[in-house]
Design an enzyme around this catalytic site. Structure first.
Site, PDB file in Angstrom:
ATOM      1  N   ARG A 227     -10.566 -12.356   7.537  1.00 23.15           N
ATOM      2  CA  ARG A 227      -9.372 -13.005   6.961  1.00 23.15           C
ATOM      3  C   ARG A 227      -9.720 -14.352   6.351  1.00 23.15           C
ATOM      4  O   ARG A 227      -9.041 -14.843   5.453  1.00 23.15           O
ATOM      5  CB  ARG A 227      -8.311 -13.223   8.052  1.00 23.15           C
ATOM      6  CG  ARG A 227      -7.760 -11.952   8.658  1.00 23.15           C
ATOM      7  CD  ARG A 227      -6.530 -12.288   9.491  1.00 23.15           C
ATOM      8  NE  ARG A 227      -6.147 -11.227  10.410  1.00 23.15           N
ATOM      9  CZ  ARG A 227      -5.349 -10.209  10.094  1.00 23.15           C
ATOM     10  NH1 ARG A 227      -4.887 -10.113   8.868  1.00 23.15           N
ATOM     11  NH2 ARG A 227      -5.032  -9.305  10.988  1.00 23.15           N
TER      12      ARG A 227
ATOM     13  N   PHE B 183     -10.076  -0.460  -0.447  1.00 18.77           N
ATOM     14  CA  PHE B 183      -9.861  -1.324   0.702  1.00 18.77           C
ATOM     15  C   PHE B 183     -10.447  -2.710   0.440  1.00 18.77           C
ATOM     16  O   PHE B 183     -11.617  -2.845   0.093  1.00 18.77           O
ATOM     17  CB  PHE B 183     -10.494  -0.707   1.960  1.00 18.77           C
ATOM     18  CG  PHE B 183     -10.029  -1.383   3.211  1.00 18.77           C
ATOM     19  CD1 PHE B 183      -8.792  -1.083   3.757  1.00 18.77           C
ATOM     20  CD2 PHE B 183     -10.817  -2.345   3.820  1.00 18.77           C
ATOM     21  CE1 PHE B 183      -8.341  -1.728   4.899  1.00 18.77           C
ATOM     22  CE2 PHE B 183     -10.370  -3.000   4.966  1.00 18.77           C
ATOM     23  CZ  PHE B 183      -9.130  -2.684   5.505  1.00 18.77           C
ATOM     24  N   VAL B 184      -9.610  -3.751   0.614  1.00 17.67           N
ATOM     25  CA  VAL B 184     -10.066  -5.123   0.350  1.00 17.67           C
ATOM     26  C   VAL B 184      -9.810  -6.017   1.565  1.00 17.67           C
ATOM     27  O   VAL B 184      -8.943  -5.725   2.390  1.00 17.67           O
ATOM     28  CB  VAL B 184      -9.351  -5.723  -0.889  1.00 17.67           C
ATOM     29  CG1 VAL B 184      -9.753  -5.000  -2.158  1.00 17.67           C
ATOM     30  CG2 VAL B 184      -7.833  -5.700  -0.712  1.00 17.67           C
TER      31      VAL B 184
ATOM     32  N   ASP C 218       0.854  -1.188   0.000  1.00 18.05           N
ATOM     33  CA  ASP C 218       0.000   0.000   0.000  1.00 18.05           C
ATOM     34  C   ASP C 218       0.892   1.241   0.000  1.00 18.05           C
ATOM     35  O   ASP C 218       1.268   1.742  -1.059  1.00 18.05           O
ATOM     36  CB  ASP C 218      -0.930  -0.090   1.222  1.00 18.05           C
ATOM     37  CG  ASP C 218      -1.986   1.000   1.244  1.00 18.05           C
ATOM     38  OD1 ASP C 218      -2.115   1.714   0.242  1.00 18.05           O
ATOM     39  OD2 ASP C 218      -2.677   1.143   2.265  1.00 18.05           O
TER      40      ASP C 218
ATOM     41  N   ASP D 222      -7.521  -8.296   6.469  1.00 15.21           N
ATOM     42  CA  ASP D 222      -8.542  -8.056   7.494  1.00 15.21           C
ATOM     43  C   ASP D 222      -9.108  -6.650   7.475  1.00 15.21           C
ATOM     44  O   ASP D 222      -8.513  -5.725   6.917  1.00 15.21           O
ATOM     45  CB  ASP D 222      -7.929  -8.263   8.881  1.00 15.21           C
ATOM     46  CG  ASP D 222      -6.979  -7.117   9.254  1.00 15.21           C
ATOM     47  OD1 ASP D 222      -5.994  -6.908   8.508  1.00 15.21           O
ATOM     48  OD2 ASP D 222      -7.237  -6.412  10.243  1.00 15.21           O
TER      49      ASP D 222
HETATM   50  P1  IMP Z   1       1.852  -0.348   3.860  1.00 12.14           P
HETATM   51  O1  IMP Z   1       2.901  -0.329   4.935  1.00 12.14           O
HETATM   52  O2  IMP Z   1       1.096   0.958   3.785  1.00 12.14           O
HETATM   53  O3  IMP Z   1       2.338  -0.810   2.515  1.00 12.14           O
HETATM   54  O4  IMP Z   1       0.686  -1.299   4.348  1.00 12.14           O
HETATM   55  C1  IMP Z   1       0.781  -2.630   4.373  1.00 12.14           C
HETATM   56  C2  IMP Z   1      -0.144  -3.194   5.440  1.00 12.14           C
HETATM   57  O5  IMP Z   1      -1.356  -2.413   5.617  1.00 12.14           O
HETATM   58  C3  IMP Z   1      -0.578  -4.537   4.959  1.00 12.14           C
HETATM   59  O6  IMP Z   1       0.301  -5.558   5.413  1.00 12.14           O
HETATM   60  C4  IMP Z   1      -1.981  -4.653   5.522  1.00 12.14           C
HETATM   61  O7  IMP Z   1      -1.931  -5.223   6.814  1.00 12.14           O
HETATM   62  C5  IMP Z   1      -2.502  -3.237   5.634  1.00 12.14           C
HETATM   63  N1  IMP Z   1      -3.377  -2.869   4.497  1.00 12.14           N
HETATM   64  C6  IMP Z   1      -3.143  -1.960   3.540  1.00 12.14           C
HETATM   65  N2  IMP Z   1      -4.162  -1.887   2.660  1.00 12.14           N
HETATM   66  C7  IMP Z   1      -5.075  -2.808   3.061  1.00 12.14           C
HETATM   67  C8  IMP Z   1      -6.354  -3.239   2.543  1.00 12.14           C
HETATM   68  O8  IMP Z   1      -6.875  -2.775   1.506  1.00 12.14           O
HETATM   69  N3  IMP Z   1      -6.994  -4.201   3.260  1.00 12.14           N
HETATM   70  C9  IMP Z   1      -6.479  -4.765   4.383  1.00 12.14           C
HETATM   71  N4  IMP Z   1      -5.282  -4.407   4.887  1.00 12.14           N
HETATM   72  C10 IMP Z   1      -4.590  -3.435   4.236  1.00 12.14           C
HETATM   73 MG    MG Z   2      -3.799  -5.719   8.496  1.00 16.31          MG
END
Ligand code: IMP
Ligand code: MG
Length: 215
Positions: A192, A179-180, A130, A186
């Site tokens: 999950r 958001f998925v 993300d 989750d």
């Molecule tokens: P990042 O550090 O922003 O890349 O986020 C990664 C973490 O955010 C993932 O391992 C997920 O736990 C959570 N996350 C980000 N987007 C989503 C989503 O659309 N659904 C569920 N969890 C998400």
């Molecule tokens: Mg999470």
């Protein structure tokens, strides 16, 4: 739970097909080519555990980031006909306070890495890319341990500039920036166990957010 689903973005069959293809690609990158069938060796998924070129015998240490990648990594490793070890890394995302590193922190109590990664071929696995902060922190931590190689693998990558800017080696699916949940992902630690990757009805997300702010 099913009533909370808005729509299925990626169904279980598409996930299974793609995970298998990704595992083949990972195997080829670590072995040179797919191990041949046959021979008097233990079989995994119809393929030999012994690579065609023994000099390039693959031995991969997979490091899934908890909790979201647990289903993905469980499916992925069963399609890797090579020697694998598992390390566990738990990282929490925070909005970003002075006490956290770039908005993310390592949860030591849930982290269990092999004593040494020196000379190992390490594959970091996460559920979704993300902002990229989680993988950046994880990669930094593992790189300090001098692995022979360090690659990153994600099930999903959101089509947003920060995610695209992080050079993930393996991406199963690029998805819209929404958001998925499901297949390990989750919302408030629920959903999950959904076998497909889905979006939730806006009213479900809003209701949960409202009760969160009320407490
Ligand atoms: P990042 O550090 O922003 O890349 O986020 C990664 C973490 O955010 C993932 O391992 C997920 O736990 C959570 N996350 C980000 N987007 C989503 C989503 O659309 N659904 C569920 N969890 C998400
Ligand atoms: Mg999470």
């Amino acid at each position: 739970m099913q009533a909370d689903i808005e729509h299925i973005l990626i169904d279980r069959q598409a996930i299974a097909d793609r995970v298998r293809a990704l595992a083949d690609q990972i195997t080829r990158d670590h072995c040179g080519e797919l191990p041949e069938q046959g021979g008097d060796v233990a079989k995994l998924d119809g393929r030999s555990l012994v690579p065609v070129n023994p000099a390039a015998a693959a031995d991969i240490t997979l490091v899934p980031i908890l909790t979201g990648s647990f289903i993905f990594v469980a499916d992925l490793i069963r399609h890797l006909p090579v020697m694998v070890q598992i390390g566990l890394l738990s990282i929490s995302s925070y909005a970003g306070t002075a006490t956290t590193s770039r908005g993310t922190t390592i949860r030591e109590e849930l982290t269990h890495l092999p004593p040494s990664l020196e000379g190992k071929h390490v594959l970091l696995v996460d559920d979704i890319l993300d902002s990229g902060q989680t993988l950046a922190l994880a990669a930094e931590l593992l790189a300090e341990r001098n692995p022979a190689s360090l690659r990153t693998c994600v099930l999903l990558r959101k089509r947003r500039p920060e995610a695209m800017a992080f050079n993930a080696d393996y991406v199963a699916f690029d998805i819209p920036d929404e958001f998925v949940v499901g297949y390990g992902l989750d919302f408030n630690d629920y959903y999950r166990n959904l076998p497909d990757i889905v979006t939730l009805k806006p009213k479900v997300v809003e209701a949960a957010r409202r009760s969160e702010t009320a407490t």
